[in-house]
Design an enzyme around this catalytic site. Structure first.
Site, mmCIF file in Angstrom:
data_model
loop_
_atom_site.group_PDB
_atom_site.id
_atom_site.type_symbol
_atom_site.label_atom_id
_atom_site.label_comp_id
_atom_site.label_asym_id
_atom_site.label_seq_id
_atom_site.Cartn_x
_atom_site.Cartn_y
_atom_site.Cartn_z
ATOM 1 N N GLU A 244 -6.297 -0.415 -4.664
ATOM 2 C CA GLU A 244 -5.920 0.979 -4.962
ATOM 3 C C GLU A 244 -4.499 0.915 -5.512
ATOM 4 O O GLU A 244 -3.542 0.799 -4.755
ATOM 5 C CB GLU A 244 -5.966 1.836 -3.691
ATOM 6 C CG GLU A 244 -7.318 1.890 -2.993
ATOM 7 C CD GLU A 244 -8.338 2.740 -3.733
ATOM 8 O OE1 GLU A 244 -7.979 3.382 -4.733
ATOM 9 O OE2 GLU A 244 -9.501 2.733 -3.320
ATOM 10 N N CYS A 278 0.244 8.312 -5.752
ATOM 11 C CA CYS A 278 -0.410 7.572 -6.835
ATOM 12 C C CYS A 278 -1.096 8.541 -7.790
ATOM 13 O O CYS A 278 -1.287 8.241 -8.955
ATOM 14 C CB CYS A 278 -1.409 6.592 -6.258
ATOM 15 S SG CYS A 278 -2.463 7.362 -5.031
HETATM 16 P P1 NAD Z 1 3.954 -2.845 -3.224
HETATM 17 O O1 NAD Z 1 2.927 -3.476 -4.081
HETATM 18 O O2 NAD Z 1 5.366 -3.254 -3.386
HETATM 19 O O3 NAD Z 1 3.619 -3.072 -1.671
HETATM 20 C C1 NAD Z 1 2.408 -2.645 -1.085
HETATM 21 C C2 NAD Z 1 2.124 -3.468 0.162
HETATM 22 O O4 NAD Z 1 1.894 -4.820 -0.223
HETATM 23 C C3 NAD Z 1 3.263 -3.520 1.166
HETATM 24 O O5 NAD Z 1 2.712 -3.438 2.467
HETATM 25 C C4 NAD Z 1 3.891 -4.886 0.934
HETATM 26 O O6 NAD Z 1 4.534 -5.427 2.060
HETATM 27 C C5 NAD Z 1 2.664 -5.705 0.573
HETATM 28 N N1 NAD Z 1 2.918 -6.907 -0.229
HETATM 29 C C6 NAD Z 1 3.938 -7.144 -1.097
HETATM 30 N N2 NAD Z 1 3.782 -8.362 -1.675
HETATM 31 C C7 NAD Z 1 2.648 -8.886 -1.181
HETATM 32 C C8 NAD Z 1 1.920 -10.091 -1.412
HETATM 33 N N3 NAD Z 1 2.358 -11.015 -2.272
HETATM 34 N N4 NAD Z 1 0.773 -10.296 -0.749
HETATM 35 C C9 NAD Z 1 0.299 -9.357 0.117
HETATM 36 N N5 NAD Z 1 0.938 -8.208 0.390
HETATM 37 C C10 NAD Z 1 2.094 -7.964 -0.257
HETATM 38 O O7 NAD Z 1 3.784 -1.287 -3.455
HETATM 39 P P2 NAD Z 1 4.660 -0.098 -2.877
HETATM 40 O O8 NAD Z 1 5.949 -0.014 -3.587
HETATM 41 O O9 NAD Z 1 4.669 -0.174 -1.384
HETATM 42 O O10 NAD Z 1 3.736 1.153 -3.249
HETATM 43 C C11 NAD Z 1 3.843 1.891 -4.416
HETATM 44 C C12 NAD Z 1 2.611 1.712 -5.264
HETATM 45 O O11 NAD Z 1 1.437 2.014 -4.532
HETATM 46 C C13 NAD Z 1 2.595 2.638 -6.461
HETATM 47 O O12 NAD Z 1 2.276 1.903 -7.624
HETATM 48 C C14 NAD Z 1 1.467 3.613 -6.134
HETATM 49 O O13 NAD Z 1 0.850 4.196 -7.251
HETATM 50 C C15 NAD Z 1 0.542 2.762 -5.347
HETATM 51 N N6 NAD Z 1 -0.369 3.577 -4.544
HETATM 52 C C16 NAD Z 1 -1.672 3.652 -4.920
HETATM 53 C C17 NAD Z 1 -2.556 4.440 -4.202
HETATM 54 C C18 NAD Z 1 -4.001 4.559 -4.610
HETATM 55 O O14 NAD Z 1 -4.769 5.102 -3.839
HETATM 56 N N7 NAD Z 1 -4.392 4.082 -5.775
HETATM 57 C C19 NAD Z 1 -2.101 5.163 -3.085
HETATM 58 C C20 NAD Z 1 -0.758 5.043 -2.723
HETATM 59 C C21 NAD Z 1 0.104 4.245 -3.458
#
Ligand code: NAD
Length: 526
Positions: A244, A278
């Site tokens: 997502e 998002c």
């Molecule tokens: P991010 O990708 O930086 O982090 C998301 C999660 O992934 C965190 O828990 C982080 O600790 C973890 N993570 C980071 N690196 C990782 C790795 N290498 N392996 C496994 N896990 C890892 O995103 P963010 O800044 O927390 O969130 C913002 C983004 O989320 C935006 O792009 C937003 O659009 C998206 N989002 C999407 C939805 C949806 O339903 N499509 C909903 C909410 C947010």
């Protein structure tokens, strides 16, 4: 040796801040690779018993967890607001209320959705065969959410996974570990058997270790860049993944729309959660003939919004989640300015407030060529562009790497549906915006760079089970005509299969009966 093994394995810690005050909110552990592996081991053991529980038993735990949330409603809303920065109003309306609804829905309906299904196998049934599908839990489901809906997203996914009979490990975002830990505490209070749901705090390294632990499913919510890394790492274990990811969601406003309503919708869609959804409105296309009137309405309403810390009940727009996020917004606004767009209101940090506050910002004269119209901003910005004709609006909306949600605003519902079906996005609303993640019954997920797989609804629940086909032959007397050994008679019979049986018609297939009997007799003699 896999890449994540090179991460530090010593116990570390993460520090969480209140983004409205910039004060430390608390410190949580940053689980090491070894700790994640130990959690997975415990999860596997817990799964063996949990998978045998009935839907009724699982539902009892979920419904009791609902009661705990209701008992602690204000305390939880305050925790969400303080750690993530969002207004208390949105902690209640956009996180707690929708997830409570999702919990009752899946507690009451998972058994019905996952009921064994009889399959119509056509002419094979005439040979005494039956087929049914049963839905088996997968094992350990790892949930790795973002920080923007830190309560409702992981909790909703955990409830769905538990109802399907899986064990769950949640790795909350490093910006909101205490909201994640609250989810664990709620299930501990209801007496969920040990290790059926675990919360493991940490940063990206902890998340990477979970993906590299070879568990059965990863439900990931976050950025496109991290999503790609996770897909790559999960592929090594053939772990299936739901991604997502981000969005750059368009809103199309036709001249025949109720403009006042559309303006209110746009403002909520762009500025709720400080634009950190998002499915936020990140591109607005308005029909040229009403663009001036509509833009004035938007600016006037935006100027009236009350920006303050999230703990106040009258706050409309609160702090952003982090300094990193506010910098992306500043960068996009700067590039809008440089590329010839006009900032009509906002366009700067709120100097009267101490934390990470960016003023709700309305931009006109935007075009799809501008960087701020192509990359996800994830902030309180509303760029407006214009169009002249229906097809142009569709083309502009589809001219994006993302495809999460979109909305179409018009008084002509037939036109609304027609346009909606031509937009490449996982959800398209007509005269509505953003909120359908809150409907637990409907699927949620994106096209293109917004990810793949679904959460919520029947489709989301199906991601958390493996369909198993049970096929039974009740006719125990004769061998199958297609078994060994082959012969000229066999080959002739198979020609008949191709010509008659494979057409699906019983009348045609009956013609095969004499030959089939001869072939079976031939096999019986062997
Ligand atoms: P991010 O990708 O930086 O982090 C998301 C999660 O992934 C965190 O828990 C982080 O600790 C973890 N993570 C980071 N690196 C990782 C790795 N290498 N392996 C496994 N896990 C890892 O995103 P963010 O800044 O927390 O969130 C913002 C983004 O989320 C935006 O792009 C937003 O659009 C998206 N989002 C999407 C939805 C949806 O339903 N499509 C909903 C909410 C947010």
């Amino acid at each position: 040796m896999s890449a994540v093994l090179s991460f530090p394995t010593a116990q570390d810690e993460i520090i969480s801040y209140n983004p409205a005050t910039r004060e430390e909110f608390g410190r949580a552990g940053c689980a090491s690779v070894e700790e994640v592996r130990a959690a997975v081991q415990k999860s596997r053991q817990a799964f063996e018993k949990w998978k045998e529980t009935s839907f009724k038993e699982r539902a009892r735990f979920v419904m009791r967890a609902r009661e705990i949330i209701l008992d602690e409603l204000d305390e939880i809303a305050r925790l969400i607001s303080d750690e993530s920065g969002k207004p208390i109003a949105e902690a209640l309306s956009m996180e707690i209320a929708p997830v409570l609804d999702l919990m009752q829905y899946f507690a009451r309906n998972a058994a019905k959705i996952l009921k064994p299904e009889r399959i119509n196998i056509g002419l094979y049934a005439t040979m005494g065969r039956t087929s049914k599908i049963i839905y088996k839990p997968l094992g350990t489901v790892g949930i790795i959410p973002a920080w923007n809906y830190p309560f409702s997203i992981p909790l909703g996914e955990a409830v769905m996974a538990l109802m399907a009979g899986n064990a769950v490990i949640v790795k909350p975002s490093e910006l909101t570990p205490f909201i994640g830990l609250k989810i664990g505490e709620i299930f501990e209070k209801v007496g969920l058997p040990e290790n059926v749901l675990q919360v493991v705090t940490g940063d990206g390294r902890t998340g990477a270790a979970l993906v590299d632990a070879g568990i059965e499913k990863i439900m990931f919510t976050g950025s496109v860049a991290t999503g790609k890394k996770i897909a790559e790492s999960a592929a090594k274990h053939l772990t299936s993944v739901v991604l997502e990811l981000g969005g750059k969601d368009p809103m199309i406003v036709f001249a025949d729309a109720n403009l006042k309503l559309a303006a209110q919708g746009a403002i909520w869609g762009a500025f709720c959660n400080s634009g950190q959804s998002c499915s936020s409105v990140e591109r607005l296309y308005v029909e040229e003939s009403v663009a001036e009137e509509f833009t004035e309405l938007i600016v006037e309403k935006t100027k009236r919004l009350n920006q303050n810390s999230g703990d106040k009940e009258t706050t409309d727009v609160a702090a952003m989640s982090s300094e990193r996020q506010i910098k992306i917004v500043e960068d996009h606004i700067e590039s809008f300015r440089n590329e010839g767009a006009k900032i009509l209101t906002g366009g700067k940090r709120n100097a009267n407030l101490k934390g990470a506050f960016y003023e709700p910002t309305v931009i006109s004269n935007a075009t799809n060529e501008m960087r701020g119209m192509r990359e996800e901003t994830f902030g309180p910005t509303l760029p407006i562009a214009t169009f002249k004709a229906e097809q142009e609006a569709i083309d502009l909306a589809n001219d994006s790497d993302f495809g999460l949600t979109a909305s179409v605003w018009t008084g002509d519902l037939e036109k609304g549906r027609r346009v909606a079906e031509k937009i490449l996005a996982g959800t398209v609303c007509v005269n509505e915006v953003l909120y359908t993640h809150g409907i637990g019954q409907t699927p949620w997920g994106g096209f293109k760079q917004s990810g793949y797989g679904r959460t919520h609804g029947r489709h989301g629940l199906m991601e958390l089970v493996a369909p198993q086909h049970i096929h039974v032959n009740r006719a125990l007397l004769a061998p199958n005509a297609w078994w060994l050994p082959y012969s000229p008679l066999a080959v002739e019979t198979f020609r008949g299969f191709a010509r008659h049986f494979a057409g699906g018609s019983l009348r045609q297939t009956i013609k095969l009966a004499p030959q089939l009997l001869k072939r079976i007799k031939e096999l019986r003699g062997k």
